[in-house]
Design an enzyme around this catalytic site. Structure first.
Site, short mmCIF file in Angstrom:
data_model
loop_
_atom_site.label_atom_id
_atom_site.label_comp_id
_atom_site.label_asym_id
_atom_site.label_seq_id
_atom_site.Cartn_x
_atom_site.Cartn_y
_atom_site.Cartn_z
N SER A 12 0.97 5.09 -4.53
CA SER A 12 -0.20 4.44 -4.48
C SER A 12 -0.98 4.77 -5.98
O SER A 12 -0.99 5.66 -6.54
CB SER A 12 -0.98 4.91 -3.36
OG SER A 12 -2.60 4.71 -3.34
N TYR A 64 -5.56 12.27 0.77
CA TYR A 64 -4.59 11.36 0.56
C TYR A 64 -3.88 11.10 -0.86
O TYR A 64 -2.74 11.19 -1.20
CB TYR A 64 -4.92 9.92 1.01
CG TYR A 64 -4.05 8.86 0.92
CD1 TYR A 64 -2.92 8.81 1.71
CD2 TYR A 64 -3.99 7.85 -0.12
CE1 TYR A 64 -2.17 7.54 1.34
CE2 TYR A 64 -3.54 6.79 -0.46
CZ TYR A 64 -2.11 6.73 0.54
OH TYR A 64 -1.64 5.72 0.21
#
Length: 266
Positions: A144, A157
């Protein structure tokens, strides 16, 4: 094994209900992939995903897989590889967590880290070993853009994805020359196409031109990520950014001083 045109014939998805993974599977089936394994926790969603791919002509099997149960990975994934060669493994599992709750509940934060990082390390090493034993294949790892630089909004995250990204890069280097490709995919904010804001929409009160530009640069769809994955497999690319402009954006953001970075709408 890939066919005479270089198209993969078999696909193993870890995270069988992932929208990105299913969009990728649909594209690969259209390119003559015939066997698909969907690995995930047993659920109606997993069965529905399998049925949807079967309707496109693929032989689809489901297998129980739990990212948090690392002790089971070698046995579970070993059985899949024992059934035949796998051309592409797509690691698409992960959870976003809830930043506010996870800051207050450390065990929730640990669950994010264990799912996104330690679970991926375990499953990734098992699959890498099996692909190396085959002497061919591709391991696609969904990272990501959040792992590129910690942000106040999602640093728990993001830190899990940063660890995963570094692991995948190192694994790719370790497998260089073995016939196994490791491809790291770094999508921006993934939204289904149906809810993607149009480029020409009016901004909400307080929106700035900079905020709109940043939003557009960071936003993508499962279908766009799937297209990038398929192209990357064909070209044997090591790192894929989606949208591609993120490579330039993040290259600049890495060097922004922290006091200024905190004020940016990213």
């Amino acid at each position: 094994m890939k066919d005479a045109f270089g198209a993969p014939q078999s696909l193993l998805v870890l995270g069988g209900t992932s929208e990105i993974a299913l969009a990728t599977a649909r594209r690969l089936i259209a390119l003559r992939t015939r066997t698909v394994w969907l690995a995930g926790r047993p659920s109606p969603a997993l069965e529905a995903a399998a049925a949807g791919l079967r309707a496109r002509g693929a032989e689809v099997r489901t297998v129980t897989f739990d990212a948090l149960d690392s002790a089971s990975h070698e046995a579970v994934l070993g059985k899949v590889f024992a059934e035949g060669d796998i051309d592409v493994v797509l690691m698409a599992f992960g959870i976003p967590g809830d930043q506010a709750r996870d800051e207050e509940e450390p065990l929730s934060a640990v669950r994010v880290a264990q799912t996104n990082y330690t679970g991926a390390v375990s499953a990734g090493l098992v699959c890498a070993g099996a692909l190396q034993a085959q002497g061919h294949g591709s391991l696609v790892v969904l990272s990501s853009v959040s792992g590129e630089r910690a942000r106040r909004a999602d640093f728990i995250y993001g830190s899990s994805k940063a660890g995963l990204d570094a692991f995948a890069q190192g694994l790719g280097d370790a497998l260089h020359g073995t016939g196994v490709q490791v491809m790291v995919v770094r999508p921006g904010v993934v939204r289904p196409a149906a809810v993607r804001p149009s480029a020409g929409r009016a901004g909400a009160a307080g929106d700035s031109r900079t905020a709109q530009t940043a939003e557009q640069a960071f936003t993508t769809t499962p279908e766009a990520v799937a297209d990038a994955i398929v192209t990357g497999l064909r070209r044997r690319t090591e790192t894929v950014w989606v949208p591609g402009a993120l490579r330039v954006v993040m290259s600049a953001l890495r060097h922004v001083p922290r006091p200024l970075f905190r004020r940016l709408p990213v």
